[in-house]
Scaffold this active site. Sequence first.
Site, mmCIF file in Angstrom:
data_model
loop_
_atom_site.group_PDB
_atom_site.id
_atom_site.type_symbol
_atom_site.label_atom_id
_atom_site.label_comp_id
_atom_site.label_asym_id
_atom_site.label_seq_id
_atom_site.Cartn_x
_atom_site.Cartn_y
_atom_site.Cartn_z
ATOM 1 N N ASP A 156 -0.976 -21.248 -49.250
ATOM 2 C CA ASP A 156 -0.814 -21.376 -47.809
ATOM 3 C C ASP A 156 -0.666 -20.032 -47.100
ATOM 4 O O ASP A 156 -0.498 -19.991 -45.875
ATOM 5 C CB ASP A 156 0.369 -22.279 -47.461
ATOM 6 N N ASP B 230 2.963 -28.772 -52.259
ATOM 7 C CA ASP B 230 4.423 -28.759 -52.114
ATOM 8 C C ASP B 230 4.789 -29.179 -50.688
ATOM 9 O O ASP B 230 5.792 -28.726 -50.127
ATOM 10 C CB ASP B 230 4.995 -27.378 -52.452
#
Length: 372
Positions: free
Chosen positions: A241, A267
């Site tokens: 990310d 996650d």
Amino acid sequence: MPLLHNARVVTPTEVLDRAWLRVEDGLITELGTDAPPSTADDVDLGGHTVLPGFVDIHTHGGGGATFTTGDADQARTAAAFHRRHGTTTLLASLVTAPAELMAAATTAYRPLVADGTIAGLHYEGPYLSQARCGAQNPAYLRDPDLDEISGLLDLGGVRMMTIAPERDGALDTIRLLVARGVVAAVGHTDASYEQVGAAIEAGATVGTHVFNGMRPIHHREPGPILALLDAPGVTCEFIADGHHLHDGTLAFAAHAVGAGRAALVTDAMAAAGMSDGEYDLGGQAVTVTDGVARLSVGGSIAGSTLTMDAALRRAVGAGLSIVDAARMAATTPAAALGFPDRGELTVGKRADLVVLDEFLAVRRVMRDGAFQ
């Protein structure tokens, strides 16, 4: 028997231009690059890119819903949100909690495992390091209890468990998990290189969000990160990310282990796909600012707002090929969980796929041979 044609099909080894696939009874039954046979239910994909449906082995929620409370309706909402972003197989990840809550959530999710909404549960905790707990609730961290674990596993549906190998009883726990057919993962750990090596020898086969929640690398004490990266039988999770990992770190790690051992994960927490604001993760307050989730008290990074399509785009943007990125988003995590029937676009596999446009944005998702 839909025939999908006029597509760029990404296989585990190459990109097939002007390709087509036939889907029958939920499976890929034919794949070709010659002139496709004409059928009544042809689907022209407009030259878009087709990848295997994503397999996310680590997610806590999304779309405003969470897996961490054991609420089956919220779990269905979160799974549907991620499916719209191309994830056709996912684990519902719980966080560190009292055994009673873990048992209640496991029981509540059994129907969702049975009907395929989720592929199983991932226990991220509670047998984790106090020093590297991250956003895990430190009040519930504890040493492994084999009776407690056995009772939870008896409820069914557990597919993976993350554990810190330095905790008392950790190696016996890993052996028990493996004997019960559950994937043992190493994470949230302050262990030494040698302790992680012992965990791998005991049967651990996954590194949970490698680099994050771990003792950092030092040239005189390499710690868990290098132990996991260098272990041939270990699949390493990476959160792509741009916040958990610098793109250079992601590229280096993926090149170091190879796409066959690198797994993209989100996650993600409930805030994925939502606006900035206040959220909850396992009973702890989380503040999301500019898409980054952190504990409201202490500021530790607390999961992500990532989706798998965004992770794939990040990996490609970091310099990885679309073939390798597809393996990392689907093929490798499917293999890590022991799902030989999915994760790649080859004849005989499940017809789970995602259609991406020229910007790698999701256009269509097929799961079990049906468009969603």
